[in-house]
Design a protein around this motif. Structure first.
Motif, PDB file in Angstrom:
ATOM      1  N   PHE A 497       0.786  -1.298  -0.058  1.00  0.00           N
ATOM      2  CA  PHE A 497      -0.020  -0.155   0.052  1.00  0.00           C
ATOM      3  C   PHE A 497       0.928   1.276   0.237  1.00  0.00           C
ATOM      4  CE2 PHE A 497      -2.155  -3.411   2.215  1.00  0.00           C
ATOM      5  CZ  PHE A 497      -3.083  -3.668   1.414  1.00  0.00           C
ATOM      6  N   SER A 498       2.010   1.303   0.854  1.00  0.00           N
ATOM      7  CA  SER A 498       2.649   2.368   0.765  1.00  0.00           C
ATOM      8  C   SER A 498       3.517   2.521  -0.413  1.00  0.00           C
ATOM      9  CB  SER A 498       3.734   2.260   2.257  1.00  0.00           C
ATOM     10  OG  SER A 498       2.960   2.223   3.150  1.00  0.00           O
ATOM     11  N   GLN A 499       4.019   1.314  -0.892  1.00  0.00           N
ATOM     12  CA  GLN A 499       4.694   1.400  -2.291  1.00  0.00           C
ATOM     13  C   GLN A 499       4.036   1.937  -3.269  1.00  0.00           C
ATOM     14  OE1 GLN A 499       8.362   0.384  -2.758  1.00  0.00           O
ATOM     15  NE2 GLN A 499       7.738   1.872  -4.067  1.00  0.00           N
ATOM     16  N   ARG A 500       2.663   1.584  -3.412  1.00  0.00           N
ATOM     17  CA  ARG A 500       1.771   2.062  -4.422  1.00  0.00           C
ATOM     18  C   ARG A 500       1.754   3.720  -4.215  1.00  0.00           C
ATOM     19  NH1 ARG A 500      -2.045   0.561  -7.916  1.00  0.00           N
ATOM     20  NH2 ARG A 500      -1.948  -1.539  -7.256  1.00  0.00           N
ATOM     21  N   GLU A 501       1.712   4.115  -3.031  1.00  0.00           N
ATOM     22  CA  GLU A 501       1.404   5.620  -3.024  1.00  0.00           C
ATOM     23  C   GLU A 501       2.676   6.216  -3.598  1.00  0.00           C
ATOM     24  OE1 GLU A 501       0.758   6.579   1.013  1.00  0.00           O
ATOM     25  OE2 GLU A 501      -1.419   5.599   1.353  1.00  0.00           O
ATOM     26  N   LYS A 502       3.914   5.572  -3.113  1.00  0.00           N
ATOM     27  CA  LYS A 502       5.323   6.200  -3.539  1.00  0.00           C
ATOM     28  C   LYS A 502       5.249   6.040  -5.201  1.00  0.00           C
ATOM     29  CE  LYS A 502       7.435   5.318   0.837  1.00  0.00           C
ATOM     30  NZ  LYS A 502       8.404   4.808   1.776  1.00  0.00           N
ATOM     31  N   PHE A 503       5.007   5.260  -5.716  1.00  0.00           N
ATOM     32  CA  PHE A 503       5.121   4.967  -7.195  1.00  0.00           C
ATOM     33  C   PHE A 503       3.891   6.096  -7.856  1.00  0.00           C
ATOM     34  CE2 PHE A 503       5.742   0.109  -7.634  1.00  0.00           C
ATOM     35  CZ  PHE A 503       7.233   0.457  -7.416  1.00  0.00           C
ATOM     36  N   GLN A 505       3.265   9.087  -6.519  1.00  0.00           N
ATOM     37  CA  GLN A 505       3.713  10.302  -6.132  1.00  0.00           C
ATOM     38  C   GLN A 505       5.121  10.472  -7.065  1.00  0.00           C
ATOM     39  OE1 GLN A 505       6.248  10.746  -2.569  1.00  0.00           O
ATOM     40  NE2 GLN A 505       5.251  12.472  -2.199  1.00  0.00           N
ATOM     41  N   GLN A 506       5.945   9.399  -7.282  1.00  0.00           N
ATOM     42  CA  GLN A 506       6.911   9.535  -8.148  1.00  0.00           C
ATOM     43  C   GLN A 506       6.406   9.620  -9.654  1.00  0.00           C
ATOM     44  OE1 GLN A 506       8.904   5.265  -8.762  1.00  0.00           O
ATOM     45  NE2 GLN A 506      10.781   6.253  -8.776  1.00  0.00           N
ATOM     46  N   ALA A 507       5.182   9.131 -10.373  1.00  0.00           N
ATOM     47  CA  ALA A 507       4.897   9.502 -11.719  1.00  0.00           C
ATOM     48  C   ALA A 507       4.457  10.724 -11.570  1.00  0.00           C
ATOM     49  CB  ALA A 507       3.901   8.468 -11.867  1.00  0.00           C
ATOM     50  N   LYS A 508       4.452  11.449 -10.565  1.00  0.00           N
ATOM     51  CA  LYS A 508       3.996  13.116 -10.756  1.00  0.00           C
ATOM     52  C   LYS A 508       5.068  13.865 -11.304  1.00  0.00           C
ATOM     53  CE  LYS A 508       2.287  14.623  -7.186  1.00  0.00           C
ATOM     54  NZ  LYS A 508       1.840  15.071  -5.782  1.00  0.00           N
ATOM     55  N   TRP A 509       6.517  13.262 -11.060  1.00  0.00           N
ATOM     56  CA  TRP A 509       7.485  13.982 -11.447  1.00  0.00           C
ATOM     57  C   TRP A 509       8.233  13.314 -12.595  1.00  0.00           C
ATOM     58  CZ3 TRP A 509       8.358  12.843  -5.573  1.00  0.00           C
ATOM     59  CH2 TRP A 509       7.662  13.644  -4.752  1.00  0.00           C
ATOM     60  N   ARG A 510       7.365  13.100 -13.329  1.00  0.00           N
ATOM     61  CA  ARG A 510       8.021  12.458 -14.662  1.00  0.00           C
ATOM     62  C   ARG A 510       8.661  13.714 -15.718  1.00  0.00           C
ATOM     63  NH1 ARG A 510       6.070   7.714 -17.107  1.00  0.00           N
ATOM     64  NH2 ARG A 510       6.388   8.566 -19.188  1.00  0.00           N
ATOM     65  N   ASP A 511       9.726  13.285 -16.169  1.00  0.00           N
ATOM     66  CA  ASP A 511      10.282  14.288 -17.189  1.00  0.00           C
ATOM     67  C   ASP A 511      11.086  13.517 -18.144  1.00  0.00           C
ATOM     68  OD1 ASP A 511      12.873  13.426 -15.816  1.00  0.00           O
ATOM     69  OD2 ASP A 511      12.893  14.882 -14.531  1.00  0.00           O
ATOM     70  N   ASP A 512      12.120  14.042 -18.785  1.00  0.00           N
ATOM     71  CA  ASP A 512      12.750  13.337 -19.930  1.00  0.00           C
ATOM     72  C   ASP A 512      13.341  12.168 -19.530  1.00  0.00           C
ATOM     73  OD1 ASP A 512      12.022  15.430 -21.815  1.00  0.00           O
ATOM     74  OD2 ASP A 512      13.719  16.530 -21.729  1.00  0.00           O
ATOM     75  N   GLU A 513      13.961  12.021 -18.360  1.00  0.00           N
ATOM     76  CA  GLU A 513      14.495  10.772 -17.906  1.00  0.00           C
ATOM     77  C   GLU A 513      13.870   9.952 -16.703  1.00  0.00           C
ATOM     78  OE1 GLU A 513      18.176  12.498 -16.279  1.00  0.00           O
ATOM     79  OE2 GLU A 513      19.014  13.256 -18.347  1.00  0.00           O
ATOM     80  N   ASN A 514      12.806  10.549 -16.040  1.00  0.00           N
ATOM     81  CA  ASN A 514      11.979   9.933 -15.176  1.00  0.00           C
ATOM     82  C   ASN A 514      10.887   9.412 -15.900  1.00  0.00           C
ATOM     83  OD1 ASN A 514      10.468   8.986 -13.233  1.00  0.00           O
ATOM     84  ND2 ASN A 514       9.883  10.985 -12.249  1.00  0.00           N
ATOM     85  N   ARG A 515      10.976   8.239 -16.254  1.00  0.00           N
ATOM     86  CA  ARG A 515       9.881   7.540 -17.062  1.00  0.00           C
ATOM     87  C   ARG A 515       8.894   6.564 -16.106  1.00  0.00           C
ATOM     88  NH1 ARG A 515      11.242   7.977 -22.633  1.00  0.00           N
ATOM     89  NH2 ARG A 515      12.555   9.824 -22.770  1.00  0.00           N
ATOM     90  N   ALA A 516       9.117   6.871 -14.823  1.00  0.00           N
ATOM     91  CA  ALA A 516       8.565   6.159 -13.933  1.00  0.00           C
ATOM     92  C   ALA A 516       7.010   5.957 -14.084  1.00  0.00           C
ATOM     93  CB  ALA A 516       8.589   6.514 -12.550  1.00  0.00           C
ATOM     94  N   VAL A 517       6.486   4.753 -13.790  1.00  0.00           N
ATOM     95  CA  VAL A 517       5.079   4.325 -13.965  1.00  0.00           C
ATOM     96  C   VAL A 517       4.956   3.326 -12.682  1.00  0.00           C
ATOM     97  CG1 VAL A 517       4.750   4.193 -16.591  1.00  0.00           C
ATOM     98  CG2 VAL A 517       5.786   2.258 -15.232  1.00  0.00           C
ATOM     99  N   VAL A 518       3.684   2.988 -12.437  1.00  0.00           N
ATOM    100  CA  VAL A 518       3.180   1.820 -11.268  1.00  0.00           C
ATOM    101  C   VAL A 518       3.551   0.592 -11.624  1.00  0.00           C
ATOM    102  CG1 VAL A 518       1.382   1.257  -9.857  1.00  0.00           C
ATOM    103  CG2 VAL A 518       1.609   3.713 -10.380  1.00  0.00           C
ATOM    104  N   ASP A 519       4.473  -0.159 -11.299  1.00  0.00           N
ATOM    105  CA  ASP A 519       4.807  -1.349 -11.243  1.00  0.00           C
ATOM    106  C   ASP A 519       3.844  -2.413 -10.661  1.00  0.00           C
ATOM    107  OD1 ASP A 519       6.031  -3.595 -11.940  1.00  0.00           O
ATOM    108  OD2 ASP A 519       7.860  -3.048 -11.603  1.00  0.00           O
ATOM    109  N   GLU A 520       2.826  -2.595 -11.655  1.00  0.00           N
ATOM    110  CA  GLU A 520       1.631  -3.530 -11.065  1.00  0.00           C
ATOM    111  C   GLU A 520       2.211  -4.903 -10.522  1.00  0.00           C
ATOM    112  OE1 GLU A 520      -0.882  -2.472  -9.703  1.00  0.00           O
ATOM    113  OE2 GLU A 520      -1.503  -0.485 -10.545  1.00  0.00           O
ATOM    114  N   SER A 521       2.993  -5.409 -11.387  1.00  0.00           N
ATOM    115  CA  SER A 521       3.760  -6.648 -11.187  1.00  0.00           C
ATOM    116  C   SER A 521       4.388  -6.682  -9.964  1.00  0.00           C
ATOM    117  CB  SER A 521       4.507  -6.943 -12.258  1.00  0.00           C
ATOM    118  OG  SER A 521       5.073  -8.472 -12.120  1.00  0.00           O
ATOM    119  N   TYR A 522       5.163  -5.949  -9.415  1.00  0.00           N
ATOM    120  CA  TYR A 522       5.893  -5.938  -8.146  1.00  0.00           C
ATOM    121  C   TYR A 522       5.207  -5.486  -7.153  1.00  0.00           C
ATOM    122  CZ  TYR A 522       9.307  -4.318  -4.578  1.00  0.00           C
ATOM    123  OH  TYR A 522       9.860  -4.317  -3.689  1.00  0.00           O
TER     124      TYR A 522
END
Length: 592
Positions: A497-503, A505-522
């Motif tokens: 649950f905490s990890q989903r929230e952090k994913f 939040q991480q996705a909010k800061w996407r830029d040219d190098e930050n391609r973060a997505v929510v890793d549902e598999s993990y």
């Protein structure tokens, strides 16, 4: 001889620095080669044509290296010529083993009843007269002296004085040869092989081995020559191997299991960085990525009841290239169940202290070209700096609540107020990382842990409310040496649950190098229960830089950086990497 002309391929007509006898001998060699090859139908016409190019009137009747000409006539394998098929010999011994086995020979002692055969590359030779020649034979970084005494060679093998003279006039630095003789210690105490036969040529060096090579681009495009000429280059590659082996043994002794995880997958997880993408023939409709870190895979193994796992392998980030960054790099990551941050810090101190001692021992024997390592600075405990208090002390004021919705805006205003340079991407993690580079990292000369980064800077780490600063921080530490990050460690977030929230939040800061997505598999894997786990990552290339004294990452890589590899052997290559960092990758975005 300068570095460029020293690398010419042997075209006898271009070598004005060769003596007439040696020049004629090499020309004769090519003439003999072409003649012999014509008799073999298996040899392509282009090979014969190439050899014919080197015919020259100077060839006349001068033989090629005496004994070698006789061998060529005797060889049944015509294609071998001066490159005979290798023959094993029970008397053969590596140079390093020879030096160790006979290190106790007394001055001027000759073991007449013991015979050895050593092989290596001719590093240099000295003619002490018409009857005495000394060779320096190099093998795997170790050199042994060879003594050629004409009277002794004549009594043992019937070597005529003309053959002896031909040999030392025609040998060439870089030739690979074997020598058969007796262990011997010279009157000056230099351990040697006193030859009983004229050395056998195993593979001639057709290029002129330079005595010095300094031009950086020429060196990196001809790494094999660089290794031969500059011992410090070879020593750096060797110490790299020792450091990696030490890492592996350190973990194996602590009951860790070494594993290999996928390099290509459907997503590059485990850190925030721009990945390399590709397409597989079997899945042409799907874009795949090279991993940027093995973290997610390794933590899945922890979930699968492998309590202690590690991997030493390659990772790839499609970002900048400079003195400390390369798109392809080596990482070491380990994960240990039921370990907290203090456990990780203690392991790190022990590991680095051990590496420092090992490299110091290697520095005295046999890697003498490496700089001295200050062992004392790696004595535990290492210095510690807490992130938030240190930044606030540098600013002279408190940081805003970093969990607030407007934290970014408040930090940007603070940068402008203090007239600080803003990062290219003004996201909260990058702003904080910039503050660290200004107020903390310059003080990290000796080994220093930076502790408890703001939670947003470590989305895969456990978080807690700091009782002193009242900020939400991560249970994380980074080790810096000489203002450079070498290791990163934290207690892993194990709540799905905490990890989903952090994913998110991480996705909010996407830029040219930050391609973060929510890793549902993990996240699904976390539902099976990840025990409390400590994770640790280290960039091996930077680690080797720290202990070898190398200033550029290309110096600790066998064939240099990606810039060098894509231009290998080409004239007019892309210039060497710049001295100042250009990569926008930050330590806040990566595990290693």
């Amino acid at each position: 001889m300068n570095s460029t002309t020293g690398l010419r391929f042997l075209r006898p007509r271009l070598h004005s620095d060769l003596s007439p006898a040696r020049r004629a001998a090499y020309l004769r060699f090519f003439s003999i080669s072409a003649s012999t090859l014509k008799q073999n139908e298996k040899v392509p016409d282009r090979t014969i044509k190439t050899l014919n190019k080197y015919k020259h009137p100077l060839a006349s009747d001068v033989p090629f290296r005496g004994e070698v000409q006789e061998r060529i006539k005797e060889l049944e394998v015509g294609n071998s010529l001066a490159w005979p098929r290798f023959k094993r010999d029970k008397a053969a011994i590596r140079v390093e083993d020879f030096l160790h086995k006979y290190k106790d020979l007394q001055l001027n002692e000759l073991r007449e009843n013991e015979f050895v055969l050593v092989r290596g590359r001719l590093r240099g030779f000295r003619v002490a007269g018409s009857s005495l020649v000394f060779l320096d034979l190099l093998q795997d970084g170790r050199t042994v002296q060879i003594v050629l005494n004409r009277a002794r060679l004549e009594s043992f093998g019937g070597v005529h004085k003309l053959r002896f003279k031909e040999f030392y006039h025609l040998i060439r630095r870089g030739d690979i040869m074997s020598v058969y003789g007796n262990p011997y210690s010279s009157p000056k105490g230099e351990l040697s092989v006193n030859a009983a036969e004229l050395p056998e040529l195993l593979s001639p060096s057709l290029a002129s081995l330079p005595r010095g090579l300094e031009d950086r681009e020429t060196r990196i495009r001809n790494r094999h020559v660089d290794l031969l000429v500059n011992k410090n280059v070879a020593d750096t590659i060797r110490v790299r191997s020792h450091i990696i082996q030490y890492l592996r043994n350190f973990l194996l002794k602590d009951n860790f299991l070494e594993v290999q995880t996928p390099i290509i997958s459907d997503k590059a997880g485990g850190a925030i960085a721009k990945p390399f993408t590709t397409v597989a023939t079997e899945f042409s409709e799907k874009t795949l990525a090279l991993r940027i870190a093995p973290e997610i895979w390794l933590k899945r193994l922890i979930i699968g009841d492998m309590d202690r796992v590690f991997e030493i392998g390659q990772a790839f980030r499609n970002e900048g290239l400079d003195a400390t960054h390369n798109p392809e790099f080596t990482t070491c990551e380990f994960y240990k169940a039921f370990a907290d941050l203090e456990d990780l810090i203690s392991m790190t101190e022990s590991l680095f202290e051990g590496i420092a001692k090992m490299v110091t021992e290697l520095r005295h024997h046999p890697l003498k070209m490496l700089p001295e390592v200050d062992i004392d600075q790696f004595t535990a405990p290492f210095k510690r700096i807490e992130f938030v208090p240190a930044v606030e002390a540098g600013l002279g004021q408190k940081l805003p609540d970093l969990s607030a919705e407007d934290a970014e805006e408040q930090l940007i205003s603070l940068f402008k107020e203090k007239e600080l340079p803003l990062p290219s991407s003004r996201t909260l993690p990058r702003l904080l990382d910039k503050l660290s580079s200004i107020y903390i990292e310059p003080d990290c000369i000796t080994p220093t842990f930076i502790l408890y980064h703001p939670s947003c800077m470590a989305p895969l780490a456990k978080s807690f409310l700091c009782p002193t600063t009242k900020q939400l921080v991560s249970a994380r530490a980074e080790l810096f040496v000489d203002k450079r990050e070498l290791a990163n460690m934290y207690e892993e977030e194990n709540s799905p649950f905490s990890q989903r929230e952090k994913f998110l939040q991480q996705a909010k800061w996407r830029d040219d190098e930050n391609r973060a997505v929510v890793d549902e598999s993990y996240l699904e894997a976390l539902e099976w229960g990840l025990p409390p786990t400590g994770g640790w990552g280290c960039g091996v290339d930077r680690l080797v830089m720290a202990f070898s004294g190398a200033k550029r990452i290309s110096d600790v890589l066998a064939f240099g950086s990606l810039r060098n590899v894509v231009n290998l052997g080409r004239e007019g290559a892309i210039p060497a990497e710049p001295e100042s960092p250009t990569s926008s990758t930050t330590k806040a975005e990566k595990k290693t």
